[in-house]
Write a protein that holds these residues in place. Structure first.
Motif, short mmCIF file in Angstrom:
data_model
loop_
_atom_site.label_atom_id
_atom_site.label_comp_id
_atom_site.label_asym_id
_atom_site.label_seq_id
_atom_site.Cartn_x
_atom_site.Cartn_y
_atom_site.Cartn_z
N PRO A 83 0.88 -1.19 0.05
CA PRO A 83 0.19 -0.27 -0.02
C PRO A 83 0.71 1.47 -0.02
O PRO A 83 1.73 1.44 0.79
N LYS A 84 0.51 2.21 -0.66
CA LYS A 84 1.32 3.58 -0.78
C LYS A 84 0.51 4.72 0.04
O LYS A 84 -0.66 4.82 0.06
N GLY A 85 1.61 5.28 0.43
CA GLY A 85 1.08 6.49 1.07
C GLY A 85 2.02 7.91 1.11
O GLY A 85 2.91 7.64 0.03
N PHE A 86 1.91 8.61 1.85
CA PHE A 86 3.21 9.95 1.66
C PHE A 86 4.72 9.38 1.64
O PHE A 86 5.45 9.97 0.79
N VAL A 87 5.07 8.33 2.54
CA VAL A 87 6.40 8.20 2.50
C VAL A 87 6.72 7.37 1.30
O VAL A 87 7.69 7.49 0.82
N THR A 88 5.80 6.62 0.81
CA THR A 88 6.08 5.96 -0.45
C THR A 88 6.45 6.78 -1.57
O THR A 88 7.23 6.85 -2.30
N TYR A 89 5.47 7.83 -1.69
CA TYR A 89 5.66 9.12 -2.78
C TYR A 89 6.88 9.86 -2.77
O TYR A 89 7.55 10.01 -3.59
N ALA A 90 7.22 10.00 -1.27
CA ALA A 90 8.54 10.80 -0.90
C ALA A 90 9.91 9.95 -1.37
O ALA A 90 10.58 10.45 -2.24
N PHE A 91 9.69 8.68 -1.04
CA PHE A 91 10.78 7.82 -1.68
C PHE A 91 10.93 7.76 -3.05
O PHE A 91 11.83 7.92 -3.60
N LEU A 92 9.74 7.46 -3.58
CA LEU A 92 9.82 7.51 -5.22
C LEU A 92 10.38 8.69 -5.69
O LEU A 92 11.06 8.92 -6.80
N PHE A 93 9.98 9.84 -5.03
CA PHE A 93 10.46 11.29 -5.54
C PHE A 93 12.10 11.41 -5.56
O PHE A 93 12.49 11.53 -6.78
N ASN A 94 12.63 11.01 -4.58
CA ASN A 94 13.95 10.98 -4.31
C ASN A 94 14.66 9.62 -5.13
O ASN A 94 15.64 9.93 -5.41
N ARG A 95 13.98 8.91 -5.49
CA ARG A 95 14.40 7.50 -6.03
C ARG A 95 14.48 7.96 -7.66
O ARG A 95 15.31 7.17 -8.31
N TYR A 96 13.46 8.45 -8.23
CA TYR A 96 13.55 8.66 -9.74
C TYR A 96 13.74 9.80 -10.23
O TYR A 96 14.52 10.33 -11.26
N LEU A 97 12.84 10.83 -9.68
CA LEU A 97 12.90 12.21 -10.08
C LEU A 97 14.33 12.77 -9.75
O LEU A 97 14.85 13.66 -10.60
N VAL A 98 14.93 12.75 -8.51
CA VAL A 98 16.22 13.11 -8.43
C VAL A 98 17.26 12.79 -9.13
O VAL A 98 18.05 13.77 -9.62
N VAL A 122 20.80 8.29 -2.09
CA VAL A 122 21.13 7.19 -1.64
C VAL A 122 20.87 6.75 -0.06
O VAL A 122 20.07 5.99 0.00
N MET A 123 21.06 7.72 0.79
CA MET A 123 20.67 7.69 2.15
C MET A 123 19.45 7.61 2.52
O MET A 123 18.80 6.76 3.15
N SER A 124 18.61 8.36 1.81
CA SER A 124 17.03 8.59 2.08
C SER A 124 16.56 7.47 1.59
O SER A 124 15.40 7.30 2.17
N SER A 125 17.18 6.54 0.51
CA SER A 125 16.51 5.48 -0.24
C SER A 125 16.55 4.45 0.88
O SER A 125 15.67 3.47 1.21
N ARG A 126 17.79 4.33 1.40
CA ARG A 126 18.23 3.25 2.22
C ARG A 126 17.51 3.19 3.44
O ARG A 126 17.02 2.06 3.91
N ILE A 127 17.01 4.35 4.10
CA ILE A 127 16.57 4.10 5.49
C ILE A 127 15.03 3.84 5.35
O ILE A 127 14.44 3.16 6.28
N VAL A 128 14.46 3.92 4.04
CA VAL A 128 13.16 3.45 4.12
C VAL A 128 13.24 2.06 3.81
O VAL A 128 12.33 1.11 4.37
N LEU A 129 14.06 1.61 2.79
CA LEU A 129 14.28 0.14 2.41
C LEU A 129 14.66 -0.57 3.66
O LEU A 129 14.11 -1.70 3.76
N ASN A 130 15.71 -0.11 4.62
CA ASN A 130 15.94 -1.03 5.41
C ASN A 130 15.11 -1.37 6.58
O ASN A 130 14.96 -2.51 6.88
N LEU A 131 14.13 -0.35 7.01
CA LEU A 131 13.03 -0.54 7.83
C LEU A 131 12.25 -1.60 7.18
O LEU A 131 11.69 -2.62 8.09
N ARG A 132 11.87 -1.52 5.74
CA ARG A 132 10.71 -2.35 5.43
C ARG A 132 11.37 -3.80 5.33
O ARG A 132 10.55 -4.83 5.40
#
Length: 377
Positions: A50-65, A252-262
């Motif tokens: 399921p997607k929410g604000f954290v997911t969309y923030a993650f995707l912003f840094n993951r692909y647009l940045v 990289v750091m912002s993506s990792r802290i989301v993926l590590n927790l999940r």
């Protein structure tokens, strides 16, 4: 200006531009490499959940940045010709907005984890709110002032085939608020780490949050300091030296802290499955021995509450709670009532949002004086 002086200026500019290209490509290589490594985890834990604000923030840094960084490095490479200055003006504002948003997302995700470590205590919430607002207001204000001033001279340079402008004397000012905010987060992490160390608490979720917190501070503070040095102490032609390199590492750091927790939630360290993020620690007790917690990967030391040794027998006689049938320990220790086990080992994982699903924090402070459980800590 004499010929020698002009030659020196041109050589310095060329060295600065080439160095900036190399560091930018180096950072971007790390970013792409990490992206490739974590694609399977991302598909499993991001796209199929399921997607929410954290997911969309993650995707912003993951692909647009990464796309923004790629365009920035390309326009700095000198491989294009006759680009209109209108592109340079538009790019200056687009890139600035993306950088503010990207860094803001990284700081926001780190703040959620610090908040979780402290179990959303009101004073921590107030501290994070005040520090976050100050960081955002000052960063946006200084960055806008920089872009307005740089934009006056930001045009296409036909000599080096790049967008170029005159840096302001306070370029480093946009990085100082971030460094201050990172210092606040690090201080809060240290305070909680000392508190947990004194109370002998150790949980997989908190170990992960501490590890990511320390790594986050090291990477983010290092990037901020690198940018401050490059824009204040080095020649003006080197002000881009840290820009794309640091932006890549922060992403990289912002993506990792989301993926590590999940990843931890999906695959705990001991191989068991965590089905809920609200846990109550009610493990068996063994006086004089190291006890293994019921929570995955947790060990509790035998000296958590020495006073219980002299009081547990009295509690056993008066308690209406079922007796703990654990076989661990010697003598009558296996007959210690559950209320005593609660007194020694209870650790409540309070609901604190660090992701789409409420997460945990190893904080048992709200159990102090809980008469319904017979808890006396």
């Amino acid at each position: 200006m004499s010929t020698e002086e002009l030659k020196h200026v041109v050589l310095t500019a060329v060295k600065g531009l080439i160095s900036s290209r190399y560091t930018g490509v180096a950072g971007y290589t790390i970013l792409i490499y990490d992206h490739i490594l974590t694609i399977p985890i991302e598909i499993e834990l991001i796209w199929r959940k399921p997607k929410g604000f954290v997911t969309y923030a993650f995707l912003f840094n993951r692909y647009l940045v990464p796309l923004v960084i790629a365009v920035g490095i390309f326009q700095m490479s000198g491989g294009t010709r006759n680009v209109p200055s209108s592109f340079c003006h538009a790019w200056l504002w687009i890139e600035g907005a993306c950088m503010i948003t990207g860094y803001g997302i990284a700081h926001y995700l780190a703040s959620l984890r610090v908040r979780a470590l402290h179990s959303a205590r009101p004073w921590v919430d107030r501290t994070l709110l005040i520090a976050g607002v100050l960081y955002a207001v000052v960063t946006v204000s200084v960055t806008l002032a920089i872009e307005v001033n740089v934009g006056k001279t930001f045009v296409w340079d036909t000599t080096f085939n790049v967008c170029n402008g005159t840096p302001t004397s306070y370029m480093h000012g946009s990085w100082i608020p971030g460094l201050m905010f990172e210092s606040v987060l690090f201080t809060l992490i240290i305070l909680k780490a000392v508190r947990d160390w004194r109370r002998d608490l150790s949980f997989p979720i908190t170990r992960l949050l501490y590890r990511d917190g320390f790594l986050y501070f090291g990477v983010m503070a290092g990037c901020s300091i690198f940018n401050i040095i490059a824009s204040s102490s080095l020649p003006s032609t080197y002000f881009l030296l840290a820009k794309y390199f640091a932006f890549s590492l922060v992403t990289v750091m912002s993506s990792r802290i989301v993926l590590n927790l999940r990843t931890l939630r999906q695959n705990p360290a001991d191989g068991t499955s965590i089905t809920t993020d609200r846990g109550v620690e009610l493990g068996a007790i063994s006086i004089g021995q190291t006890r293994r917690s019921a929570f995955p990967g947790t060990l509790l030391s035998p000296g958590r509450d020495p006073a219980i040794r002299s009081n547990w027998s009295q509690s056993a006689q008066s308690s209406a709670w079922p007796l703990n049938e654990s076989k661990a320990g010697d003598g009558d220790s296996s007959r210690i009532p559950s209320s005593v086990a609660v007194t020694i080992q209870v650790d409540v994982h309070r609901d604190v949002q660090v992701d789409e699903v409420d997460e945990d924090s190893a904080d048992d402070s709200r159990w102090r004086g809980d008469d319904k459980k017979g808890v006396r800590v």
